[in-house]
Enzyme design. Structure first.
Site, mmCIF file in Angstrom:
data_model
loop_
_atom_site.group_PDB
_atom_site.id
_atom_site.type_symbol
_atom_site.label_atom_id
_atom_site.label_comp_id
_atom_site.label_asym_id
_atom_site.label_seq_id
_atom_site.Cartn_x
_atom_site.Cartn_y
_atom_site.Cartn_z
ATOM 1 C CE LYS A 179 44.328 23.240 39.699
ATOM 2 N NZ LYS A 179 44.969 24.556 39.535
ATOM 3 C CD GLU B 73 42.312 40.191 43.204
ATOM 4 O OE1 GLU B 73 41.649 39.973 44.242
ATOM 5 O OE2 GLU B 73 42.537 39.319 42.349
ATOM 6 N NE ARG C 261 36.419 40.235 44.774
ATOM 7 C CZ ARG C 261 36.668 38.940 44.874
ATOM 8 N NH1 ARG C 261 37.837 38.531 45.317
ATOM 9 N NH2 ARG C 261 35.754 38.056 44.569
#
Lengths: 609, 609
Positions: free
Chosen positions: A280, A364, A392
């Site tokens: 990253k 979730e 969700r």
């Protein structure tokens, strides 16, 4: 002036370059991305990490005939550039979306702002190709973070034995592998991507099993997921149990190796998983050193990575503070986040109350039912979650927390219009959706002080208690409208016109009322609706309801029903958000949808004519 | 007269029995369950398969202090009996619920009608215990079918390294393991549940790897999932990668071994997975031979297992027929189910159009995004799903199929009130929830003929097209109200009162109108609402809307908003479903909620006074 990049108008231009030129191109892409994101803000670290991978994908596959589906989608900047788009002003009004968007390009075949959807979508397209006899590949690029979402597993269950030309690229940007294992891994990757792979497989797996992989002291969920994946790759190959051919891990910054590996994957003509290691923030030192800060970043100085404006207080940070304070006096308070410890303001809580804090990863559904379980066990959980991601967990709120009511507090962040993220991230659905569920209570504070009152109420009540608040800071409110806000507050004006609203829009309403003489009814507890505010509204000839929500199922609609039941015969006008809201500053979207003070003033004047 | 069973009033009575008595008890439980379910219908095969397991669980653990959470919950009949409840009349009005229900007993600690939730809930309770220093275990019993649901993985990611006293029992009732492997497995189970397990683990895993497990010709998803699990158990132990201690597989009908194994699990004091092999329908020959028929079964003759009444036609069977016919003329039509091939009427389609049929397992989230992917690839998918299970896919409908509209047809079965399954299965939320999503179109046919028209319209349109229909058969409609139904039909009566409704309730409305002289407005396309029906309704002094939906977000509410915007000043009364509907015959629930013809007649007469 970017020598190679300036010549790229389409992916086919990428295919003409040699390895040396491709490497130069990657450098230019990094410069371009860093420069443009430094101006507008956006997702930086993940985009810098996937430059070579994206170039290699477009070199090998023929987008859009061989579509590339991005999961989550915020790492698509290089893809946007290579498909002929200028990222100047990305995420701002008039600029590109920060996510794939089919209206922009035929190369953006599937929208993606929520995580863990790519394999499902790609498998659908791949099955369609199979049915129509099209032999092209379909590519899904999944980050390891998205792998905590259950959809990834559901999709893998279906994909592996589908006989489709599906290529799943696992963009693994955080697993830290010790040098030894890494060396072995590279060795294996090399062998595995050769023709001899299949013959050597059994021997290899034997060798693989000797590699020690489970470290000590690994406790957090993210680590657990990652360890699980790491284990899969090195000890047993779970992907192959699912039916995938596994290739990897591959150095995600070695363009030559990436191309060779992806070509191999393309040629296999059945589901393949390519495991790619990336870093990253690669190539931009401040981002490499602090990838979390540069994941989604505000405008910054390119020279040193410092933010142009220090981040201010916000409803999120206040939420975190308040929950910490409440938890100090109540040992039963627990906090849950789905991979958003910083975003939801829970960092401090996570450090201070380690045993009562749970980061469940991007999950979730689990988060909600887990919260209901904590409540069943006598705790007082708060699940802090962005409005858009709570979508969700609709079934879990209804089935697991409401049919047999569990005392779960929902801290719904980014409620209402959100700004630069656009359509996929708007918080304009939680109110309609939550009000379908019997027993839900919803609060929507207008300022920090009310946020505290609402949270206190929510923690001392029963059942599902939602407190929803917008992104960013509290707004100015004219002095005469400041109050100790309650379930509702009524500010009587001299004119026969009533504005009703709640949350952030109360600021707009107060200014509009002050200037027009309209009355204002401010709701604090917005659901269920009580009779008192209805009785107040009933006396007016015109009632105007302003709300940062889609109209169907809005509080405005429920209020209208109650007004009608109470025999109201005046004019009732609902001002809500219309359709999906694209990326622009929140204040501009609020104007565009007629929810700002000027629109309110116009509506009042119209009513009083 | 059941000698042992009659003495069982509480789980503590089970603990007093010796092995011989426990075995006798199991036989008596089987008789009791078979007898009672033969009278009322219900879940038989799964309950017969878990008799010994449930007895052993209550023998070892101290419910409710050590709670047992059932996933899905329909296998809880033995549990209900052992905790002092009489299952006579189960699933009928006044009788027990067919699912765990806390109002019935403190031993039913968590509701469960939807699959894959148990580990999340149990982990919540286990964390609560850990925080409070309670050393008791928490047990989750999961069927292998529920393991295709993503929540199970999300929960496993979080559970394994949680340090809680969580015992997950995997009730594996369908994996067919070859005798060799089976023998080895039993041998291993024996070793594994001994103290020496940990020392021998490494050697064992080495041995395990030599067992061949992946059969040829395994294609279906269910098989894929099961193979995945089988592989996990025998070749590598993925559960241990998640951080669980694995024990198994154990013969789920050997009570002595079950008790020994569960005691071991209880003593480990960290997350344990106990893998139990059971036979669906065990001990009742017709059910053992045809476990699918006896999964959820109508009343039958105990002597031979024959149904007391042959199953009639239904909206589901008609749906299946129509989709088959449409698919014959359109090669792009595909059908998707989430483990409900029979329930949704798709059996024939699955046989006739193998390459265009997809059973994805219990995985509604994936199903929806996969459907959107098929649509993006040029296919015309229909996802046939029960209304209550579609709740799982709200975010996927919104984010993956609507922001960038995909042409996906939803065949929403069991819409409205469902009957014996009760609260957890009602189809009273899909309309409010779907109408929050911009662009959705919803049809609700009153009879089979209209079902066909609606499906034809849905397949030839764009975007998300939902066709929703009730469980069971079409209802009688008086001749003068029979018509070629369109988006709306208006039947003018002589009285100044208008009934509006749609779907199954149209039959009730037509009879009520015929007898009272009221007018009827029948909606066919119920969303979005057009202006014409509103203009018709506007002319009446009283408008009555009847709808099998919760009120907030109902079509009735949206219609009321439009009426008010059109300047309607008459009386508008909404008759909807109130709260969660418990188990009783659908027709009784319809009466109870004031939606039957008699209630309609009363409302009309009231209005005309």
């Amino acid at each position: 002036m970017k020598k190679i990049l300036d010549g790229i108008k389409l992916p086919s231009d990428v295919k003409k370059l040699n390895i040396e030129q491709l490497n130069l191109l990657c450098g230019e892409l990094r410069d371009e991305i860093t420069e443009k994101v430094s101006e507008t803000g956006g997702h930086l670290a993940s985009n810098l990490g996937t430059v070579e991978l994206t170039v290699a994908l477009h070199y090998v596959f023929d987008s859009p005939d061989e579509p590339i589906i991005w999961d989550v989608g915020h790492q698509c900047y290089t893809h946007k550039i290579l498909t002929g788009r200028d990222i100047t002003g990305i995420r701002t009004e008039g600029g590109l979306s920060g996510f794939p968007k089919s209206a922009e390009s035929e190369h953006d075949i599937f929208v993606a702002g929520h995580a863990s959807t790519s394999i499902s979508a790609a498998l659908g397209i791949a099955q369609a190709k199979k049915i129509s006899g099209d032999e092209g590949s379909v590519v899904a690029v999944v980050g390891d973070g998205a792998c905590s979402g259950g959809m990834i597993y559901e999709a893998m269950n279906n994909a592996g034995r589908s006989g489709t030309n599906l290529v799943v690229v696992l963009n693994d940007n955080e697993m830290s592998i010790s040098p030894n294992v890494g060396a072995m891994a590279k060795y294996l990757a090399n062998i595995r991507s050769k023709e001899s792979y299949f013959r050597f497989k059994d021997n290899l797996e034997h060798t693989l099993l000797k590699i020690p992989v489970i470290g000590k002291g690994i406790f957090s969920v993210l680590r657990a997921v990652k360890t699980f994946f790491k284990d899969m790759f090195y000890s047993s190959n779970t992907f192959e149990h699912f039916g995938f051919t596994y290739i990897g891990p591959v150095d995600g910054h070695n363009i030559e190796m990436l191309i060779r590996t992806l070509r191999r994957a393309q040629s296999i003509k059945k589901p393949v998983l390519v495991h790619v290691n990336t870093v990253k923030g690669r190539g931009y030192k401040p981002a490499e050193e602090n990838p979390s800060k540069f994941h989604g970043v505000a405008p910054f100085y390119k020279e040193n990575g410092e933010l142009k404006k220090e981040s201010a207080d916000s409803f999120s940070s206040e939420f975190g503070k308040i929950v910490c304070q409440l938890a100090e006096n109540d040992e039963k308070i627990c906090a849950i986040t789905a991979a958003m410890t910083d975003g939801t303001g829970l960092r401090k809580f996570s450090e201070k109350y380690k045993n009562r804090f749970f980061d469940v990863g991007i999950a979730e559904e689990h988060a909600m039912t887990f919260a209901a379980g904590l409540a069943a066990g006598g705790m007082k959980p708060v699940f802090a979650v962005y409005s858009t991601f709570l979508q969700r967990a609709y079934d879990q709120i209804l089935h697991d927390a409401s049919i047999e009511p569990k005392h779960v507090v929902l801290g719904i962040d980014r409620a209402g219009i959100v700004g630069g993220d656009g359509e996929t991230h708007q918080g304009t659905f939680d109110v309609p959706v939550l009000t379908t569920i019997p027993g839900t209570v919803i609060y929507s504070p207008a300022d920090y002080k009310e946020l505290r009152t609402d949270l206190e109420k929510a923690f001392s009540a029963k059942g599902v208690q939602a407190v929803r608040y917008p992104r960013d800071s509290e707004k100015d409110i004219p002095e005469e409208y400041l109050a100790d806000y309650r379930d509702f507050n009524y500010f009587k004006g001299e004119k026969d016109c009533l504005i009703i609203t709640y949350g952030r829009l109360f600021s707009e309403a107060a200014f509009a009322a002050k200037e027009t003489g309209a009355s204002v009814l401010k709701l604090g507890k917005i659901f269920p609706l009580e009779q008192n505010p209805v009785d107040i509204a009933k006396k007016y000839s015109t009632v105007l309801f302003f709300e940062e929500s889609v109209k169907n199922g809005s509080i405005a609609e429920h209020f209208g029903t109650k007004l009608s039941e109470a025999g109201f015969k005046g004019n009732y006008n609902i001002h809500c958000v219309s359709g999906f809201v694209s990326h622009m500053k929140a204040e501009n979207a609020i104007k565009l949808h007629g929810l700002d003070r000027e629109s309110m003033k116009t509506a009042v004047k119209e009513a009083l004519k």
